[in-house]
Design a protein around this motif. Structure first.
Motif, PDB file in Angstrom:
ATOM      1  N   MET A   1       0.514 -12.566   7.515  1.00  0.00           N
ATOM      2  CA  MET A   1       0.335 -12.947   8.891  1.00  0.00           C
ATOM      3  C   MET A   1       0.582 -14.447   9.050  1.00  0.00           C
ATOM      4  O   MET A   1       0.948 -14.877  10.132  1.00  0.00           O
ATOM      5  CB  MET A   1      -1.070 -12.570   9.379  1.00  0.00           C
ATOM      6  CG  MET A   1      -1.216 -11.091   9.604  1.00  0.00           C
ATOM      7  SD  MET A   1      -2.801 -10.414  10.143  1.00  0.00           S
ATOM      8  CE  MET A   1      -3.744 -11.742  10.713  1.00  0.00           C
ATOM      9  N   ALA A   2       0.396 -15.183   7.990  1.00  0.00           N
ATOM     10  CA  ALA A   2       0.606 -16.634   8.048  1.00  0.00           C
ATOM     11  C   ALA A   2       2.074 -16.965   8.307  1.00  0.00           C
ATOM     12  O   ALA A   2       2.383 -18.023   8.855  1.00  0.00           O
ATOM     13  CB  ALA A   2       0.137 -17.287   6.761  1.00  0.00           C
ATOM     14  N   PHE A   3       2.974 -16.072   7.957  1.00  0.00           N
ATOM     15  CA  PHE A   3       4.406 -16.324   8.157  1.00  0.00           C
ATOM     16  C   PHE A   3       4.932 -15.731   9.458  1.00  0.00           C
ATOM     17  O   PHE A   3       6.122 -15.729   9.709  1.00  0.00           O
ATOM     18  CB  PHE A   3       5.212 -15.774   6.975  1.00  0.00           C
ATOM     19  CG  PHE A   3       4.863 -16.435   5.671  1.00  0.00           C
ATOM     20  CD1 PHE A   3       5.103 -17.781   5.484  1.00  0.00           C
ATOM     21  CD2 PHE A   3       4.274 -15.709   4.655  1.00  0.00           C
ATOM     22  CE1 PHE A   3       4.785 -18.392   4.290  1.00  0.00           C
ATOM     23  CE2 PHE A   3       3.947 -16.320   3.454  1.00  0.00           C
ATOM     24  CZ  PHE A   3       4.202 -17.661   3.273  1.00  0.00           C
ATOM     25  N   GLY A   4       4.042 -15.192  10.279  1.00  0.00           N
ATOM     26  CA  GLY A   4       4.444 -14.670  11.577  1.00  0.00           C
ATOM     27  C   GLY A   4       4.835 -13.205  11.576  1.00  0.00           C
ATOM     28  O   GLY A   4       5.414 -12.726  12.538  1.00  0.00           O
ATOM     29  N   ALA A   5       4.520 -12.474  10.522  1.00  0.00           N
ATOM     30  CA  ALA A   5       4.838 -11.046  10.475  1.00  0.00           C
ATOM     31  C   ALA A   5       3.844 -10.284  11.351  1.00  0.00           C
ATOM     32  O   ALA A   5       2.701 -10.703  11.511  1.00  0.00           O
ATOM     33  CB  ALA A   5       4.768 -10.536   9.039  1.00  0.00           C
ATOM     34  N   VAL A   9       2.716  -4.594   9.897  1.00  0.00           N
ATOM     35  CA  VAL A   9       3.505  -4.773   8.674  1.00  0.00           C
ATOM     36  C   VAL A   9       2.634  -5.386   7.588  1.00  0.00           C
ATOM     37  O   VAL A   9       2.687  -4.979   6.414  1.00  0.00           O
ATOM     38  CB  VAL A   9       4.741  -5.658   8.965  1.00  0.00           C
ATOM     39  CG1 VAL A   9       5.464  -6.016   7.684  1.00  0.00           C
ATOM     40  CG2 VAL A   9       5.679  -4.948   9.925  1.00  0.00           C
ATOM     41  N   CYS A  10       1.816  -6.344   7.946  1.00  0.00           N
ATOM     42  CA  CYS A  10       0.922  -6.982   6.965  1.00  0.00           C
ATOM     43  C   CYS A  10      -0.066  -5.987   6.380  1.00  0.00           C
ATOM     44  O   CYS A  10      -0.290  -5.957   5.162  1.00  0.00           O
ATOM     45  CB  CYS A  10       0.174  -8.138   7.610  1.00  0.00           C
ATOM     46  SG  CYS A  10       1.243  -9.481   8.117  1.00  0.00           S
ATOM     47  N   LEU A  11      -0.657  -5.152   7.233  1.00  0.00           N
ATOM     48  CA  LEU A  11      -1.592  -4.144   6.736  1.00  0.00           C
ATOM     49  C   LEU A  11      -0.902  -3.126   5.840  1.00  0.00           C
ATOM     50  O   LEU A  11      -1.446  -2.715   4.811  1.00  0.00           O
ATOM     51  CB  LEU A  11      -2.272  -3.445   7.908  1.00  0.00           C
ATOM     52  CG  LEU A  11      -3.272  -4.273   8.708  1.00  0.00           C
ATOM     53  CD1 LEU A  11      -3.731  -3.501   9.931  1.00  0.00           C
ATOM     54  CD2 LEU A  11      -4.443  -4.666   7.853  1.00  0.00           C
ATOM     55  N   GLY A  12       0.294  -2.709   6.219  1.00  0.00           N
ATOM     56  CA  GLY A  12       1.041  -1.758   5.403  1.00  0.00           C
ATOM     57  C   GLY A  12       1.426  -2.328   4.057  1.00  0.00           C
ATOM     58  O   GLY A  12       1.291  -1.665   3.023  1.00  0.00           O
ATOM     59  N   MET A  13       1.888  -3.560   4.039  1.00  0.00           N
ATOM     60  CA  MET A  13       2.272  -4.187   2.770  1.00  0.00           C
ATOM     61  C   MET A  13       1.048  -4.387   1.874  1.00  0.00           C
ATOM     62  O   MET A  13       1.119  -4.156   0.664  1.00  0.00           O
ATOM     63  CB  MET A  13       2.974  -5.521   3.026  1.00  0.00           C
ATOM     64  CG  MET A  13       4.340  -5.384   3.670  1.00  0.00           C
ATOM     65  SD  MET A  13       5.482  -4.372   2.712  1.00  0.00           S
ATOM     66  CE  MET A  13       5.726  -5.403   1.299  1.00  0.00           C
ATOM     67  N   VAL A  28       4.084   5.588  -4.608  1.00  0.00           N
ATOM     68  CA  VAL A  28       4.334   5.203  -3.219  1.00  0.00           C
ATOM     69  C   VAL A  28       5.353   6.133  -2.576  1.00  0.00           C
ATOM     70  O   VAL A  28       5.252   6.449  -1.393  1.00  0.00           O
ATOM     71  CB  VAL A  28       4.796   3.729  -3.160  1.00  0.00           C
ATOM     72  CG1 VAL A  28       5.168   3.343  -1.748  1.00  0.00           C
ATOM     73  CG2 VAL A  28       3.711   2.821  -3.691  1.00  0.00           C
ATOM     74  N   THR A  29       6.308   6.632  -3.336  1.00  0.00           N
ATOM     75  CA  THR A  29       7.321   7.528  -2.766  1.00  0.00           C
ATOM     76  C   THR A  29       6.669   8.808  -2.230  1.00  0.00           C
ATOM     77  O   THR A  29       7.094   9.338  -1.203  1.00  0.00           O
ATOM     78  CB  THR A  29       8.387   7.890  -3.814  1.00  0.00           C
ATOM     79  OG1 THR A  29       7.743   8.435  -4.975  1.00  0.00           O
ATOM     80  CG2 THR A  29       9.187   6.666  -4.196  1.00  0.00           C
ATOM     81  N   LEU A  30       5.622   9.279  -2.909  1.00  0.00           N
ATOM     82  CA  LEU A  30       4.918  10.460  -2.427  1.00  0.00           C
ATOM     83  C   LEU A  30       4.187  10.159  -1.123  1.00  0.00           C
ATOM     84  O   LEU A  30       4.162  10.985  -0.202  1.00  0.00           O
ATOM     85  CB  LEU A  30       3.932  10.956  -3.488  1.00  0.00           C
ATOM     86  CG  LEU A  30       3.171  12.231  -3.169  1.00  0.00           C
ATOM     87  CD1 LEU A  30       4.131  13.402  -3.012  1.00  0.00           C
ATOM     88  CD2 LEU A  30       2.161  12.523  -4.252  1.00  0.00           C
ATOM     89  N   LEU A  31       3.620   8.972  -1.017  1.00  0.00           N
ATOM     90  CA  LEU A  31       2.936   8.589   0.212  1.00  0.00           C
ATOM     91  C   LEU A  31       3.915   8.452   1.369  1.00  0.00           C
ATOM     92  O   LEU A  31       3.622   8.851   2.489  1.00  0.00           O
ATOM     93  CB  LEU A  31       2.168   7.285  -0.004  1.00  0.00           C
ATOM     94  CG  LEU A  31       1.009   7.361  -1.006  1.00  0.00           C
ATOM     95  CD1 LEU A  31       0.433   5.987  -1.246  1.00  0.00           C
ATOM     96  CD2 LEU A  31      -0.045   8.314  -0.512  1.00  0.00           C
TER      97      LEU A  31
END
Length: 121
Positions: A1-5, A9-13, A28-31
């Motif tokens: 979030m500090a970079f403006g995302a 997206v931040c929560l997902g990453m 992760v591919t299964l998810l």
């Protein structure tokens, strides 16, 4: 979030990083496959498309003509605008087959008309 995302997206990453670091978690591919399979639902796709169809019909003037036709039929009676709304909604629902599309198309025409005739927003 500090970079403006964006927050999503931040929560997902962050979730993906934690899932990769924890032992005994599914890959992760299964998810991702589960998320795509869950989103591949007819209702989840149909409702926004019906709303889009209602907006297109409203933009093209179809809903305005439906309201005008309904006004010619019942517009002169007492509480005629309410009857016009109901009749126009019936016509439009018969055409589109969707109540969200009817609300998007007819509602966008009826609210200004009701305000013009003295109804409160």
């Amino acid at each position: 979030m500090a970079f403006g995302a964006p927050v999503g997206v931040c929560l997902g990453m962050a979730s993906l990083i934690v899932l990769e670091l924890l032992p005994n978690t599914p890959p992760v591919t299964l998810l991702v496959k589960s998320a795509v399979t869950g989103a591949n639902n007819f209702v989840l796709v149909a409702v926004p498309m019906f709303i889009l169809a209602g907006d297109i019909m409203q933009g093209g003037g179809l809903s305005r003509r439906i309201v005008a036709s309904a006004a010619r039929l019942v517009g002169n009676v007492k509480a005629g605008l309410a009857y016009v709304n109901i009749l126009a909604s019936m016509f439009f629902a018969a055409i589109s087959g969707s109540s969200p599309a009817t609300v998007a198309a007819i509602g966008s025409n009826m609210v200004p008309e009701m305000e013009k005739r003295g109804y409160d927003r």
